[in-house]
Design a protein around this motif. Structure first.
Motif, PDB file in Angstrom:
ATOM      1  N   THR A 196       0.830  -1.208   0.000  1.00 36.40           N
ATOM      2  CA  THR A 196       0.000   0.000   0.000  1.00 36.40           C
ATOM      3  C   THR A 196       0.862   1.254   0.000  1.00 36.40           C
ATOM      4  OG1 THR A 196      -1.749  -1.112   1.254  1.00 36.40           O
ATOM      5  CG2 THR A 196      -1.769   1.287   1.255  1.00 36.40           C
ATOM      6  N   TRP A 197       0.546   2.158  -0.918  1.00 37.29           N
ATOM      7  CA  TRP A 197       1.127   3.505  -0.925  1.00 37.29           C
ATOM      8  C   TRP A 197      -0.044   4.467  -0.836  1.00 37.29           C
ATOM      9  CZ3 TRP A 197       5.970   5.928  -1.394  1.00 37.29           C
ATOM     10  CH2 TRP A 197       5.907   7.308  -1.603  1.00 37.29           C
ATOM     11  N   SER A 198      -0.031   5.339   0.180  1.00 36.94           N
ATOM     12  CA  SER A 198      -1.136   6.277   0.366  1.00 36.94           C
ATOM     13  C   SER A 198      -0.610   7.693   0.567  1.00 36.94           C
ATOM     14  CB  SER A 198      -1.994   5.859   1.568  1.00 36.94           C
ATOM     15  OG  SER A 198      -3.067   6.757   1.747  1.00 36.94           O
ATOM     16  N   SER A 199      -0.884   8.554  -0.420  1.00 39.31           N
ATOM     17  CA  SER A 199      -0.585   9.984  -0.338  1.00 39.31           C
ATOM     18  C   SER A 199      -1.804  10.732  -0.879  1.00 39.31           C
ATOM     19  CB  SER A 199       0.665  10.331  -1.150  1.00 39.31           C
ATOM     20  OG  SER A 199       1.807   9.706  -0.628  1.00 39.31           O
ATOM     21  N   PRO A 200      -2.922  10.708  -0.156  1.00 43.79           N
ATOM     22  CA  PRO A 200      -4.189  11.207  -0.701  1.00 43.79           C
ATOM     23  C   PRO A 200      -4.265  12.708  -0.883  1.00 43.79           C
ATOM     24  CG  PRO A 200      -4.442  10.610   1.607  1.00 43.79           C
ATOM     25  CD  PRO A 200      -3.078  10.148   1.196  1.00 43.79           C
ATOM     26  N   ALA A 201      -3.334  13.478  -0.305  1.00 41.37           N
ATOM     27  CA  ALA A 201      -3.372  14.935  -0.453  1.00 41.37           C
ATOM     28  C   ALA A 201      -2.397  15.440  -1.513  1.00 41.37           C
ATOM     29  CB  ALA A 201      -3.052  15.604   0.885  1.00 41.37           C
ATOM     30  N   LEU A 202      -1.587  14.561  -2.067  1.00 40.33           N
ATOM     31  CA  LEU A 202      -0.577  14.978  -3.039  1.00 40.33           C
ATOM     32  C   LEU A 202      -1.249  15.507  -4.301  1.00 40.33           C
ATOM     33  CD1 LEU A 202       2.456  15.075  -3.788  1.00 40.33           C
ATOM     34  CD2 LEU A 202       2.171  12.772  -4.740  1.00 40.33           C
ATOM     35  N   ALA A 203      -0.949  16.763  -4.647  1.00 43.55           N
ATOM     36  CA  ALA A 203      -1.603  17.398  -5.794  1.00 43.55           C
ATOM     37  C   ALA A 203      -0.688  17.556  -6.997  1.00 43.55           C
ATOM     38  CB  ALA A 203      -2.158  18.762  -5.396  1.00 43.55           C
ATOM     39  N   VAL A 204       0.605  17.799  -6.752  1.00 39.78           N
ATOM     40  CA  VAL A 204       1.518  18.123  -7.845  1.00 39.78           C
ATOM     41  C   VAL A 204       2.843  17.395  -7.661  1.00 39.78           C
ATOM     42  CG1 VAL A 204       2.808  19.958  -9.006  1.00 39.78           C
ATOM     43  CG2 VAL A 204       0.501  20.416  -8.157  1.00 39.78           C
ATOM     44  N   VAL A 205       3.302  16.753  -8.731  1.00 42.69           N
ATOM     45  CA  VAL A 205       4.665  16.226  -8.804  1.00 42.69           C
ATOM     46  C   VAL A 205       5.339  16.958  -9.953  1.00 42.69           C
ATOM     47  CG1 VAL A 205       6.120  14.208  -9.185  1.00 42.69           C
ATOM     48  CG2 VAL A 205       3.981  13.972  -7.906  1.00 42.69           C
ATOM     49  N   THR A 206       6.356  17.754  -9.643  1.00 38.87           N
ATOM     50  CA  THR A 206       6.961  18.597 -10.672  1.00 38.87           C
ATOM     51  C   THR A 206       8.006  17.851 -11.502  1.00 38.87           C
ATOM     52  OG1 THR A 206       8.557  19.441  -9.050  1.00 38.87           O
ATOM     53  CG2 THR A 206       6.546  20.717  -9.389  1.00 38.87           C
ATOM     54  N   GLY A 207       8.434  16.679 -11.037  1.00 38.55           N
ATOM     55  CA  GLY A 207       9.354  15.845 -11.803  1.00 38.55           C
ATOM     56  C   GLY A 207       8.672  14.570 -12.253  1.00 38.55           C
ATOM     57  N   ASP A 208       9.398  13.458 -12.143  1.00 39.47           N
ATOM     58  CA  ASP A 208       8.861  12.157 -12.534  1.00 39.47           C
ATOM     59  C   ASP A 208       8.207  11.453 -11.354  1.00 39.47           C
ATOM     60  OD1 ASP A 208       9.935  12.615 -15.031  1.00 39.47           O
ATOM     61  OD2 ASP A 208      11.654  11.279 -14.745  1.00 39.47           O
ATOM     62  N   LEU A 209       7.215  10.650 -11.647  1.00 40.24           N
ATOM     63  CA  LEU A 209       6.590   9.758 -10.671  1.00 40.24           C
ATOM     64  C   LEU A 209       6.777   8.336 -11.185  1.00 40.24           C
ATOM     65  CD1 LEU A 209       4.805   8.866  -8.316  1.00 40.24           C
ATOM     66  CD2 LEU A 209       2.808   9.596  -9.617  1.00 40.24           C
ATOM     67  N   THR A 210       7.593   7.562 -10.476  1.00 41.37           N
ATOM     68  CA  THR A 210       7.932   6.208 -10.916  1.00 41.37           C
ATOM     69  C   THR A 210       7.561   5.195  -9.846  1.00 41.37           C
ATOM     70  OG1 THR A 210       9.811   7.037 -12.208  1.00 41.37           O
ATOM     71  CG2 THR A 210       9.788   4.679 -11.682  1.00 41.37           C
ATOM     72  N   ILE A 211       6.737   4.246 -10.210  1.00 43.93           N
ATOM     73  CA  ILE A 211       6.382   3.134  -9.329  1.00 43.93           C
ATOM     74  C   ILE A 211       6.686   1.871 -10.117  1.00 43.93           C
ATOM     75  CG2 ILE A 211       4.552   2.005  -8.015  1.00 43.93           C
ATOM     76  CD1 ILE A 211       3.124   4.709  -7.870  1.00 43.93           C
ATOM     77  N   ALA A 212       7.707   1.128  -9.688  1.00 43.97           N
ATOM     78  CA  ALA A 212       8.179   0.029 -10.525  1.00 43.97           C
ATOM     79  C   ALA A 212       8.729  -1.116  -9.681  1.00 43.97           C
ATOM     80  CB  ALA A 212       9.267   0.529 -11.486  1.00 43.97           C
ATOM     81  N   ARG A 213       8.645  -2.301 -10.258  1.00 43.63           N
ATOM     82  CA  ARG A 213       9.211  -3.523  -9.679  1.00 43.63           C
ATOM     83  C   ARG A 213       8.763  -3.701  -8.228  1.00 43.63           C
ATOM     84  NH1 ARG A 213      13.251  -1.195 -12.546  1.00 43.63           N
ATOM     85  NH2 ARG A 213      14.515  -0.645 -10.741  1.00 43.63           N
ATOM     86  N   GLY A 214       7.447  -3.669  -8.068  1.00 43.25           N
ATOM     87  CA  GLY A 214       6.831  -3.909  -6.761  1.00 43.25           C
ATOM     88  C   GLY A 214       5.743  -4.947  -6.919  1.00 43.25           C
ATOM     89  N   GLY A 215       6.131  -6.193  -6.919  1.00 39.09           N
ATOM     90  CA  GLY A 215       5.193  -7.267  -7.244  1.00 39.09           C
ATOM     91  C   GLY A 215       4.073  -7.461  -6.259  1.00 39.09           C
ATOM     92  N   ALA A 216       4.204  -6.931  -5.021  1.00 36.71           N
ATOM     93  CA  ALA A 216       3.161  -7.082  -4.013  1.00 36.71           C
ATOM     94  C   ALA A 216       2.240  -5.874  -3.942  1.00 36.71           C
ATOM     95  CB  ALA A 216       3.793  -7.321  -2.635  1.00 36.71           C
TER      96      ALA A 216
END
Length: 215
Positions: A129-149
């Motif tokens: 679980t990844w929870s950041s429910p208030a995050l509005a802006v990412v000014t660079g890259d957003l990478t979610i990778a190689r997380g099989g669970a």
């Protein structure tokens, strides 16, 4: 899975000899490295840090960081082996966040985080679980990778990713909450568990097209 764990163990062992204790709370604006519980305890009450690195083979209680509201540089978590969760309830801003190479991490909760320069969540073999429910802006890259669970990602307020949004190697991902997403600089998605509606919304955000409401 065993190979990932072995690599993480080697990385933790290599880092252990180089890790320095965190700065005392009287220097809360510093860049600090956390390797043991005493390092965490020394930061109790800090509202701002220059940078924060958590790398350890131990299980840590991060509750002394409950007042931490900003990390001006990079928040790095990993490599770790026994850190089960990361919860930073007051953290509202980070220069960047890198959650990488954690062998026992199951959940990350950053409920107050509003903006980040970049986010990298990579090679976390047990993260569900990844929870950041208030995050509005990412000014660079957003990478979610190689997380099989990884099963759940909550980015409910995310509206803009100025850089690339990459979802790769996350076959278990079923719950992708990003209903506010309207603009993505570039998109790379290999996530077979996502619904067609989710994929269509991501594609529309990349093209800057109007996004149809969920059916």
């Amino acid at each position: 899975m065993r190979a990932h764990a072995a690599l993480i163990a080697v990385a933790v062992a290599a880092c252990a000899g180089r890790a320095r204790p965190a700065e005392p709370a009287s220097r809360c604006g510093a860049a600090v490295v956390v390797a043991e519980q005493a390092d965490v305890d020394a930061l109790r009450g800090c509202a701002r840090l220059g940078a924060l690195t958590i790398r350890t083979g131990a299980s840590l209680d991060l509750s002394p960081l409950a007042d931490l509201g900003a990390v001006d540089g990079v928040l790095t978590v990993g490599p770790t082996l026994q850190l089960a969760s990361v919860s930073l309830p007051a953290l509202a801003s980070v220069g960047a966040a890198r959650i990488t190479a954690n062998g026992g991490l199951a959940a990350v909760y950053l409920p107050a985080l509003r903006d980040a320069g970049a986010l990298e969540v990579v090679d976390n073999v047990t993260l569900a679980t990844w929870s950041s429910p208030a995050l509005a802006v990412v000014t660079g890259d957003l990478t979610i990778a190689r997380g099989g669970a990884l099963e759940v990602v909550d980015l409910s307020a995310l509206a803009t990713v100025d850089g690339a949004l990459r979802l790769e190697g996350v076959a278990a991902l079923r719950v992708w909450l990003a209903p506010a997403l309207r603009r993505i600089g570039r998109l790379a998605v290999v996530a077979p568990g996502l619904s067609l509606d989710d994929l269509a919304a991501l594609d529309a955000a990349q093209r800057g097209a109007p996004i149809a409401p969920p059916r």
